[in-house]
Design an enzyme around this catalytic site. Structure first.
Site, PDB file in Angstrom:
ATOM      1  N   GLN A 108       7.597  -9.865   7.727  1.00 48.63           N
ATOM      2  CA  GLN A 108       8.827  -9.442   7.058  1.00 48.63           C
ATOM      3  C   GLN A 108       9.477  -8.221   7.713  1.00 48.63           C
ATOM      4  O   GLN A 108      10.463  -7.697   7.213  1.00 48.63           O
ATOM      5  CB  GLN A 108       8.561  -9.178   5.574  1.00 48.63           C
ATOM      6  CG  GLN A 108       7.747  -7.935   5.284  1.00 48.63           C
ATOM      7  CD  GLN A 108       7.329  -7.878   3.817  1.00 48.63           C
ATOM      8  OE1 GLN A 108       6.536  -8.680   3.356  1.00 48.63           O
ATOM      9  NE2 GLN A 108       7.877  -6.923   3.069  1.00 48.63           N
ATOM     10  N   LYS A 113      13.135  -2.341  -8.415  1.00 52.13           N
ATOM     11  CA  LYS A 113      13.593  -1.515  -7.281  1.00 52.13           C
ATOM     12  C   LYS A 113      14.083  -2.409  -6.147  1.00 52.13           C
ATOM     13  O   LYS A 113      15.090  -2.131  -5.507  1.00 52.13           O
ATOM     14  CB  LYS A 113      12.433  -0.632  -6.821  1.00 52.13           C
ATOM     15  CG  LYS A 113      12.463  -0.163  -5.398  1.00 52.13           C
ATOM     16  CD  LYS A 113      13.229   1.110  -5.289  1.00 52.13           C
ATOM     17  CE  LYS A 113      13.439   1.649  -3.899  1.00 52.13           C
ATOM     18  NZ  LYS A 113      12.652   1.158  -2.829  1.00 52.13           N
ATOM     19  N   ASP A 114      13.332  -3.495  -5.901  1.00 49.88           N
ATOM     20  CA  ASP A 114      13.714  -4.471  -4.879  1.00 49.88           C
ATOM     21  C   ASP A 114      14.355  -5.656  -5.599  1.00 49.88           C
ATOM     22  O   ASP A 114      13.766  -6.735  -5.707  1.00 49.88           O
ATOM     23  CB  ASP A 114      12.473  -4.885  -4.073  1.00 49.88           C
ATOM     24  CG  ASP A 114      11.850  -3.696  -3.364  1.00 49.88           C
ATOM     25  OD1 ASP A 114      12.318  -3.354  -2.282  1.00 49.88           O
ATOM     26  OD2 ASP A 114      10.914  -3.082  -3.918  1.00 49.88           O
ATOM     27  N   GLY A 160       0.804  -1.218   0.000  1.00 46.87           N
ATOM     28  CA  GLY A 160       0.000   0.000   0.000  1.00 46.87           C
ATOM     29  C   GLY A 160       0.836   1.266   0.000  1.00 46.87           C
ATOM     30  O   GLY A 160       2.017   1.232  -0.309  1.00 46.87           O
ATOM     31  N   SER A 184       9.564   5.370  -3.469  1.00 46.04           N
ATOM     32  CA  SER A 184       9.415   4.416  -2.369  1.00 46.04           C
ATOM     33  C   SER A 184       8.447   4.982  -1.349  1.00 46.04           C
ATOM     34  O   SER A 184       8.439   6.197  -1.106  1.00 46.04           O
ATOM     35  CB  SER A 184      10.773   4.179  -1.700  1.00 46.04           C
ATOM     36  OG  SER A 184      10.592   3.535  -0.456  1.00 46.04           O
ATOM     37  N   LEU A 218       0.413   3.663  -2.155  1.00 47.75           N
ATOM     38  CA  LEU A 218       0.795   3.470  -3.552  1.00 47.75           C
ATOM     39  C   LEU A 218       1.312   4.753  -4.200  1.00 47.75           C
ATOM     40  O   LEU A 218       0.785   5.839  -3.981  1.00 47.75           O
ATOM     41  CB  LEU A 218      -0.404   2.926  -4.335  1.00 47.75           C
ATOM     42  CG  LEU A 218      -0.974   1.619  -3.784  1.00 47.75           C
ATOM     43  CD1 LEU A 218      -2.172   1.156  -4.610  1.00 47.75           C
ATOM     44  CD2 LEU A 218       0.093   0.529  -3.734  1.00 47.75           C
ATOM     45  N   HIS A 219       2.370   4.578  -4.995  1.00 46.14           N
ATOM     46  CA  HIS A 219       2.960   5.681  -5.756  1.00 46.14           C
ATOM     47  C   HIS A 219       3.100   5.227  -7.212  1.00 46.14           C
ATOM     48  O   HIS A 219       2.667   4.113  -7.562  1.00 46.14           O
ATOM     49  CB  HIS A 219       4.304   6.095  -5.150  1.00 46.14           C
ATOM     50  CG  HIS A 219       5.245   4.939  -4.900  1.00 46.14           C
ATOM     51  ND1 HIS A 219       5.766   4.170  -5.910  1.00 46.14           N
ATOM     52  CD2 HIS A 219       5.713   4.396  -3.749  1.00 46.14           C
ATOM     53  CE1 HIS A 219       6.548   3.237  -5.404  1.00 46.14           C
ATOM     54  NE2 HIS A 219       6.519   3.343  -4.096  1.00 46.14           N
ATOM     55  N   GLY A 259       5.498   4.106  -8.843  1.00 50.58           N
ATOM     56  CA  GLY A 259       6.244   2.854  -9.021  1.00 50.58           C
ATOM     57  C   GLY A 259       5.297   1.665  -8.993  1.00 50.58           C
ATOM     58  O   GLY A 259       5.327   0.799  -9.878  1.00 50.58           O
ATOM     59  N   HIS A 260       4.434   1.645  -7.973  1.00 52.11           N
ATOM     60  CA  HIS A 260       3.430   0.569  -7.901  1.00 52.11           C
ATOM     61  C   HIS A 260       2.551   0.585  -9.153  1.00 52.11           C
ATOM     62  O   HIS A 260       2.193  -0.468  -9.693  1.00 52.11           O
ATOM     63  CB  HIS A 260       2.517   0.757  -6.685  1.00 52.11           C
ATOM     64  CG  HIS A 260       3.212   0.664  -5.356  1.00 52.11           C
ATOM     65  ND1 HIS A 260       3.383   1.749  -4.537  1.00 52.11           N
ATOM     66  CD2 HIS A 260       3.759  -0.392  -4.709  1.00 52.11           C
ATOM     67  CE1 HIS A 260       3.999   1.358  -3.423  1.00 52.11           C
ATOM     68  NE2 HIS A 260       4.243   0.080  -3.500  1.00 52.11           N
TER      69      HIS A 260
HETATM   70  P1  AMP Z   1       5.992  -2.450  -1.585  1.00 61.24           P
HETATM   71  O1  AMP Z   1       4.622  -1.875  -1.465  1.00 61.24           O
HETATM   72  O2  AMP Z   1       7.085  -1.521  -1.192  1.00 61.24           O
HETATM   73  O3  AMP Z   1       6.111  -3.818  -0.947  1.00 61.24           O
HETATM   74  O4  AMP Z   1       6.214  -2.701  -3.132  1.00 61.24           O
HETATM   75  C1  AMP Z   1       5.306  -3.470  -3.881  1.00 61.24           C
HETATM   76  C2  AMP Z   1       5.910  -3.734  -5.229  1.00 61.24           C
HETATM   77  O5  AMP Z   1       6.148  -2.483  -5.883  1.00 61.24           O
HETATM   78  C3  AMP Z   1       7.245  -4.464  -5.163  1.00 61.24           C
HETATM   79  O6  AMP Z   1       7.299  -5.416  -6.221  1.00 61.24           O
HETATM   80  C4  AMP Z   1       8.238  -3.359  -5.377  1.00 61.24           C
HETATM   81  O7  AMP Z   1       9.449  -3.794  -5.953  1.00 61.24           O
HETATM   82  C5  AMP Z   1       7.479  -2.469  -6.344  1.00 61.24           C
HETATM   83  N1  AMP Z   1       8.019  -1.101  -6.332  1.00 61.24           N
HETATM   84  C6  AMP Z   1       8.215  -0.308  -5.253  1.00 61.24           C
HETATM   85  N2  AMP Z   1       8.791   0.856  -5.609  1.00 61.24           N
HETATM   86  C7  AMP Z   1       8.958   0.797  -6.956  1.00 61.24           C
HETATM   87  C8  AMP Z   1       9.512   1.682  -7.926  1.00 61.24           C
HETATM   88  N3  AMP Z   1      10.012   2.875  -7.601  1.00 61.24           N
HETATM   89  N4  AMP Z   1       9.523   1.289  -9.216  1.00 61.24           N
HETATM   90  C9  AMP Z   1       9.035   0.061  -9.571  1.00 61.24           C
HETATM   91  N5  AMP Z   1       8.506  -0.816  -8.701  1.00 61.24           N
HETATM   92  C10 AMP Z   1       8.468  -0.465  -7.416  1.00 61.24           C
END
Ligand code: AMP
Length: 282
Positions: A61, A151-152, A31, A187, A33-34, A36-37
């Protein structure tokens, strides 16, 4: 867009889609969300008939002294973004729905080796928590294709190995890192930064880009290069957690013969831990 909170409802929807022969895409998130998501969602929409996004801040985690309790939760804004992006269903399980027997009794998925280096060394148990929740979510959503951010980078490798080792019947697709105009990787944790730290934060990407340029110019003494850039990153105002040049295919240590490289960094700005990476071939 459907909002589902139980595994039963999710499975019922999935059964309908199976009957209709739909290709189902899945984007797991925590969540807040930006863009990237949303890149993951766009990639999923482009390849799949129906897209499921999960929002679940996974306690398994997070380490004891990490930001589980403070992790940003912005559910209404998140739902609006997903609806606008054409997502068919958002899955919003409770901790009890995901871990009905409690966290202590939970069966784990552990991907050996790769889970213990880099972020895994700094965050013991982190990738076990990630692999476990992603495995469970895969069993619930039964996606044809799942989308993860580069990113990850290490997380993506852990998931790929898990899917391979456990013969999971799905495709994993990595999506390039979405950055702000400054180069800073987007992020959810960027929201923790103070104004002054936000000014500084893009230096991390600038410095690993400089490091990449140095490698491309022929510098393959990675130990010396890493030491020099740890100095630069710390001098810029960060506290480096790790900086490493690795083989991008398996995250083993890179040497002068390695062709497919990835530079991975984790560094603190104040109390916020930022990660970034760049992969390339020489
Ligand atoms: P998170 O909500 O941080 O667990 O991220 C969920 C998914 O979004 C994971 O697969 C992350 O690698 C991806 N994600 C997070 N930040 C970015 C970004 N800046 N660009 C691309 N994917 C991202």
């Amino acid at each position: 867009m459907k909002s589902l909170t139980t595994v039963n409802d999710l499975r019922a929807l999935r059964r309908e889609w199976s009957k209709q022969g739909k290709v189902v895409g899945f984007v797991p998130t925590m969540g807040n969300l930006h863009d990237g998501h949303l890149q993951l969602v766009h990639a999923a929409k482009a390849k799949c008939d129906e897209v499921v996004v999960s929002i679940f801040v996974n306690p398994l985690q997070f380490g004891k002294n990490e930001d589980l309790d403070n992790y940003p939760r912005t559910l209404d804004a998140d739902k609006a973004k997903l609806e606008a992006a054409g997502v068919a269903a958002v899955f919003l399980p409770s901790v009890a729905e995901m871990y009905p027997r409690g966290l202590e009794q939970q069966t784990f998925v552990q991907v050996p080796g790769i889970s213990d280096i880099l972020c895994g060394a700094s965050r013991p148990g982190h990738f076990r928590g990630v692999a476990t929740i992603v495995c469970k979510l895969f069993n619930m959503v039964a996606p044809d294709i799942a989308f993860f951010g580069e990113k990850d980078f290490q997380q993506l490798q852990v998931i790929r190995l898990m899917a391979k080792d456990l013969s999971m019947n799905l495709e994993i697709i990595g999506v390039p890192t979405e950055r702000e105009a400054s180069g800073l990787a987007m992020s959810s944790r960027n929201g923790y930064l103070t104004d002054a730290e936000r000014e500084l934060a893009p230096q991390l990407y600038k410095l690993i880009s400089e490091m990449k340029a140095s490698v491309l110019a022929g510098n393959n003494d990675y130990a010396a290069l890493t030491e020099a850039f740890v100095g630069k990153i710390n001098h810029a105002g960060f506290k480096t957690d790790y900086l490493a040049v690795k083989n991008a295919t398996d995250l083993s240590d890179a040497d002068a013969e390695t062709e497919s490289l990835v530079i991975l960094v984790a560094a603190y700005l104040g109390t916020t831990r930022l990660i970034d990476n760049l992969y390339f071939s020489v």
